[in-house]
Design a protein around this motif. Structure first.
Motif, PDB file in Angstrom:
ATOM      1  N   VAL A   6       0.854  -1.191   0.000  1.00  8.30           N
ATOM      2  CA  VAL A   6       0.000   0.000   0.000  1.00  8.30           C
ATOM      3  C   VAL A   6       0.890   1.242   0.000  1.00  8.30           C
ATOM      4  O   VAL A   6       1.869   1.323   0.739  1.00  8.30           O
ATOM      5  CB  VAL A   6      -0.945  -0.007   1.224  1.00  8.30           C
ATOM      6  N   MET A  48      -3.925   6.119   0.720  1.00 10.63           N
ATOM      7  CA  MET A  48      -5.364   5.877   0.891  1.00 10.63           C
ATOM      8  C   MET A  48      -6.135   7.116   0.456  1.00 10.63           C
ATOM      9  O   MET A  48      -5.632   8.234   0.558  1.00 10.63           O
ATOM     10  CB  MET A  48      -5.722   5.645   2.370  1.00 10.63           C
ATOM     11  N   GLU A  59      -7.752   1.870  -0.952  1.00 16.18           N
ATOM     12  CA  GLU A  59      -6.317   1.627  -0.840  1.00 16.18           C
ATOM     13  C   GLU A  59      -5.664   1.779  -2.205  1.00 16.18           C
ATOM     14  O   GLU A  59      -6.216   1.339  -3.217  1.00 16.18           O
ATOM     15  CB  GLU A  59      -6.058   0.215  -0.317  1.00 16.18           C
TER      16      GLU A  59
END
Length: 169
Positions: free
Chosen positions: A53, A56, A135
């Motif tokens: 990741v 966000m 994400e």
């Protein structure tokens, strides 16, 4: 981001600006409190089944989200009447790794109340406030895989709790 006046007891906000965690803790520190608990949720580099990741995006249904945050503050006051100040702040928009997405600050005369109320606040916020996260990773983006249905928050009648002296804690 609008800040509460010195007389206000609750600070509830959604904002695209960086969250002022230190300011919220300072605002919550008043003479009648002996405990200030601060929780900050930050964007991390992994999620369920996804190790890469990079950021966000948080989206909120603003009116209902603010109402839900106010309901959580009201329920905290019902359950823990000794709580002095409550800050429930959530960021929306695009965030990168290590940026703060949510801040909960609770002040109370004693640490047990402050910790219990803060834990209730963040757990209930995540379950009941209509805020969603997407994400972003090196190969694309998708809505968070551990998302769940938003449940309706119910305010209960205050519980009568026996007093506990400082020596009993």
């Amino acid at each position: 981001m609008p800040r509460p006046t010195p007389d206000e007891r609750d600070w509830v906000a959604l904002t695209t600006e960086p969250l002022p965690a230190a300011d919220a803790a300072e605002w919550a520190t008043v003479p009648e409190t002996g405990a200030v608990v601060t929780f900050a949720g930050v964007v991390r580099d992994h999620a369920e089944g996804r190790p890469d990741v990079v950021g966000m995006t948080y989206e909120a249904y603003e009116g209902p989200a603010l109402r839900a945050l106010h309901d959580i503050a009201a329920e905290i006051r019902n359950r823990w009447p000794d709580v002095a100040r409550i800050a429930l702040l959530h960021r929306v928009g695009e965030l990168v790794l290590s940026e703060t997405s949510v801040v909960v600050v609770i002040s109370a005369p004693h640490r047990g109340v402050a910790f219990d109320a803060a834990e209730y606040a963040i757990d209930t916020l995540k379950e009941t406030v209509p805020i969603w996260k997407q994400e972003h990773w090196s190969g694309g983006s998708d809505w968070a895989v551990e998302q769940h249905e938003i449940r309706q928050h119910e305010i209960r009648e205050p519980e009568v709790r026996p007093s506990v002296s400082a020596t009993e804690r």
